[in-house]
Design an enzyme around this catalytic site. Sequence first.
Site, short mmCIF file in Angstrom:
data_model
loop_
_atom_site.label_atom_id
_atom_site.label_comp_id
_atom_site.label_asym_id
_atom_site.label_seq_id
_atom_site.Cartn_x
_atom_site.Cartn_y
_atom_site.Cartn_z
N GLU A 206 16.89 -5.49 12.07
CA GLU A 206 18.51 -4.98 11.62
C GLU A 206 18.91 -5.98 11.54
OE1 GLU A 206 18.49 -2.12 9.08
OE2 GLU A 206 16.90 -1.27 9.84
N CYS A 240 27.97 -3.11 9.44
CA CYS A 240 26.45 -4.54 9.20
C CYS A 240 27.35 -3.90 8.05
CB CYS A 240 25.92 -4.08 9.67
SG CYS A 240 25.13 -2.31 9.53
P1 NAD Z 1 24.46 -8.98 19.75
O1 NAD Z 1 23.05 -9.55 18.62
O2 NAD Z 1 25.13 -10.23 19.75
O3 NAD Z 1 23.48 -8.06 20.54
C1 NAD Z 1 23.39 -7.34 19.82
C2 NAD Z 1 21.85 -6.44 21.39
O4 NAD Z 1 21.24 -7.91 21.96
C3 NAD Z 1 22.39 -6.40 22.60
O5 NAD Z 1 21.92 -5.75 22.71
C4 NAD Z 1 22.67 -7.62 23.95
O6 NAD Z 1 22.10 -7.41 24.92
C5 NAD Z 1 21.40 -8.19 22.70
N1 NAD Z 1 21.26 -9.99 22.96
C6 NAD Z 1 22.11 -10.39 23.40
N2 NAD Z 1 22.23 -11.65 23.82
C7 NAD Z 1 20.75 -11.85 24.40
C8 NAD Z 1 19.67 -12.65 24.51
N3 NAD Z 1 20.21 -13.92 24.35
N4 NAD Z 1 19.19 -12.46 24.63
C9 NAD Z 1 17.98 -11.16 24.26
N5 NAD Z 1 18.82 -10.48 24.02
C10 NAD Z 1 20.09 -10.30 23.84
O7 NAD Z 1 25.25 -8.39 18.26
P2 NAD Z 1 26.14 -8.63 17.50
O8 NAD Z 1 25.87 -9.50 16.57
O9 NAD Z 1 27.32 -8.35 18.15
O10 NAD Z 1 26.48 -7.71 16.65
C11 NAD Z 1 26.92 -7.93 15.47
C12 NAD Z 1 25.95 -8.17 14.31
O11 NAD Z 1 25.06 -6.74 14.09
C13 NAD Z 1 26.23 -8.54 12.52
O12 NAD Z 1 26.13 -9.69 12.15
C14 NAD Z 1 26.04 -7.30 11.71
O13 NAD Z 1 25.99 -7.39 10.49
C15 NAD Z 1 24.88 -6.97 12.42
N6 NAD Z 1 24.75 -5.24 12.75
C16 NAD Z 1 23.71 -4.88 12.23
C17 NAD Z 1 23.79 -3.80 11.54
C18 NAD Z 1 21.85 -3.15 10.71
O14 NAD Z 1 21.88 -1.38 10.92
N7 NAD Z 1 20.94 -4.18 10.46
C19 NAD Z 1 23.83 -2.74 12.03
C20 NAD Z 1 25.19 -3.23 12.97
C21 NAD Z 1 25.45 -4.17 13.37
#
Ligand code: NAD
Length: 443
Positions: A206, A240
């Site tokens: 997602e 998002c």
């Molecule tokens: P992110 O992708 O940085 O982090 C999300 C998760 O990934 C966390 O649990 C984190 O611990 C883990 N993570 C971080 N680095 C990692 C690595 N190197 N290896 C493995 N796991 C790792 O989150 P973000 O980018 O700050 O979130 C925002 C984004 O999420 C935006 O693009 C938004 O649109 C999207 N989003 C999508 C939805 C949806 O339902 N489609 C909902 C909310 C947010």
Amino acid sequence: MNLNQKQRDFYQTKKTRGVDFRLLQLKHLKTVLQRNEKELYDALKKDLNKSEEESFLTEISIVYSEIDHHIKCLKKWSRPQKVKTNLLNIPARSEVIYEPYGVALIFGAWNYPVNLTLMPLIGAMSAGNTVVLKPSELAINVSNALAKMINENFEEGHVHVVEGGAETATELLKEKWDYVFYTGGERVGKIIAKACAEHLTPCTLELGGKSPCILMDDVDLKLSVKRILWGKFLNAGQTCIAPDYLLVPEKFKSKVLEELKHQIQTSYIPEVKIINDGHLKRLKGLVENPYYQHIVEGEQRLGPVVIDVTDAASMKVMQEEIFGPLIPVVGFHDLDQAISFIETKPRPLALYLFTGSEHVKERVMQVSFGGGVINDVIMHISNPYLPFGGVGTSGMGAYHGKWSFESFSHRKSVMTKPLWFDPFIKYPPYTDLKMRLLKLLVK
Ligand code: NAD
């Protein structure tokens, strides 16, 4: 010991195969949530400065509704689905059996940290999986509260929360899982997909991206802008599926900019914080050519900024997902230009269109996007009968309601044949007569 050995052992007991067990656990989840509601409101306040009202509307109430929906429908969803049998196989009974994948790993996101962690959990439990849940470390208070709430109330082998950041996620991803569900950005989405590919584990991603909102000039401008701003203000734009930018006919642009300014000046501005200093700095760096900038008081906040986009190809605000209260307005000369503008970018998670014209609707609905609304924003996510998910770089797979149950289930095809009938034409040697009969049966 493997990081998911306890969940694997529990799965092997076959307890989660029973629908009664799943129903009981979903009811238990609801009770646990009710008992911990206050702690979650406090944590949401600390992490994001979310008011209790907004937390209830966008997080807690949605989780309750989803649990209720699964409790109401699970017996029906989990029944084997009878399907037709083709001529070649008659007599036989054919059915699709919903089977849990097994041990699931779920990554939550920080922007709606309760909603986006517990909603997939409901689907995974409802489908009969055992689960390891990793909330986002960026919403640390919610992560702590969820860990306490789940780990004190569920058997570790059934559902367990593991807290931590990228390092923890990396360790977890080394294990073999039967299903992985991730919510977050595209960069980490690719890391997850690669880790899953290593074990050939199916996954739902997602993700996000820039979700356009087309506002045509045949609409009630006041009401349309009111709806758009509501969607943009929700969680200070950290949604998002927030409308990322507006696409408006060039001759209508000045009116739209003025209406946005007027409504921002006179409406309620929410008090949600930008999650951390890094994101706040990033957002400030995207402000260029502001048409109107609203100043707000308070720590780690950014007032809404209306941006007049004069050059979409070069302005920074148009190159990345905003995820904050900035509202760029891009002008277009005709609908073809607006559509090709969207289609030359990655496929969006959401698309919104405000118009009364059937012709415009028909043309815009041919654009590929995850999901969307005509004449409103965001609300498609709140209908559990609609699948929620992206397409292309905005994600793969979908969930909510029955779609969550489906996502976390393998559809096992089973055919039952009687032993009293065994057509000779199936077996070699294939004579002319057998071939003629076979051709009749398989055509
Ligand atoms: P992110 O992708 O940085 O982090 C999300 C998760 O990934 C966390 O649990 C984190 O611990 C883990 N993570 C971080 N680095 C990692 C690595 N190197 N290896 C493995 N796991 C790792 O989150 P973000 O980018 O700050 O979130 C925002 C984004 O999420 C935006 O693009 C938004 O649109 C999207 N989003 C999508 C939805 C949806 O339902 N489609 C909902 C909310 C947010």
